[in-house]
Design an enzyme around this catalytic site. Structure first.
Site, mmCIF file in Angstrom:
data_model
loop_
_atom_site.group_PDB
_atom_site.id
_atom_site.type_symbol
_atom_site.label_atom_id
_atom_site.label_comp_id
_atom_site.label_asym_id
_atom_site.label_seq_id
_atom_site.Cartn_x
_atom_site.Cartn_y
_atom_site.Cartn_z
ATOM 1 N N SER A 8 0.982 -1.084 0.045
ATOM 2 C CA SER A 8 -0.046 0.012 0.105
ATOM 3 C C SER A 8 0.870 1.270 -0.027
ATOM 4 O O SER A 8 2.050 1.350 -0.573
ATOM 5 C CB SER A 8 -0.987 0.162 1.218
ATOM 6 N N ASN A 9 0.414 2.439 0.334
ATOM 7 C CA ASN A 9 1.374 3.497 0.676
ATOM 8 C C ASN A 9 0.571 4.421 1.931
ATOM 9 O O ASN A 9 -0.190 3.974 2.733
ATOM 10 C CB ASN A 9 1.008 4.310 -0.694
#
Length: 221
Positions: A27-28
């Protein structure tokens, strides 16, 4: 004075998450603050809002208006992966007037999902990745084919290359490229410092502009 028309906004917010196994994911650091603030403002102005968001905090979701009128004008869909967000964005797109794509979509997903937790390997592990759907590009293609009056606004988070002015020009060049290639009406270019922050500096470019203009403000503003 003529009353503004009520519009339907499709707003995306937060990150997407690509699962590797039942425990781990890619993810981020996006939090969804900008998208939530955009949804709040559109609702405050009396518009309809379709909010499609990845995993974001309950505390942030509590910032959405609580009046009955706002609740009736808000259609909220929670998703996890880029694939799910893509499907949710395209559902009912024909009734949308404006798309504001603030979500930070994960660009890659594991090639294979492991139903069992992957065990630690002494010599490390090679994880093969595949690209996720380019949601903004697909929306631009839809706009070109079927909905030319759709207003499509994207964001480009860029680190750029080089130093000083060269880095800034590199960031701007990439934003221009995305603006044209994805058939956008406008784009907001920012940097990783904006992720999770309450305020940020954006360079906003509309179609046909070379330099655009800088906006330094809180995300609520």
């Amino acid at each position: 004075m003529a009353q503004r028309p009520n519009l339907t906004y499709l707003i995306t917010a937060g990150p997407t998450v690509e699962d590797l196994d039942p425990v781990r994911f890619i993810s981020n650091r996006a939090t969804g603050k900008l998208g939530i603030e955009a949804a709040r403002e559109a609702l405050r102005r009396g518009h309809q809002v379709i909010l499609v968001h990845g995993p974001i905090s309950e505390e942030l979701l509590k910032r959405l208006p609580k009046s009955e009128g706002a609740k009736q004008r808000l259609n909220r869909t929670a998703v996890r992966s880029a694939r799910e967000m893509n499907a949710a964005c395209h559902a009912g797109l024909g009734s949308v007037d404006v798309v504001l794509m603030t979500a930070a979509v994960a660009d890659f997903a594991p090639l294979r999902y492991s139903a069992a937790k992957l065990k630690k390997a002494v010599q490390g592990r090679v994880i093969r990745l595949k690209p996720t759907p380019d949601i903004l590009k697909s929306l631009g293609e839809y706009k070109a084919r079927r909905h030319p009056r759709l207003v499509l606004i994207g964001f480009a988070l860029e680190t750029g290359a080089g130093r000083g002015g060269a880095r800034q020009e590199s960031q701007l060049a990439e934003a221009r490229r995305k603006l044209e290639r994805k058939n956008l009406d406008a784009i907001g270019q920012d940097t990783p410092e904006a992720m999770g922050a309450d305020s940020a500096v954006f360079r906003v470019l509309a179609r046909g502009e070379r330099e655009g203009y800088l906006v330094s403000a809180t995300k609520q503003e």
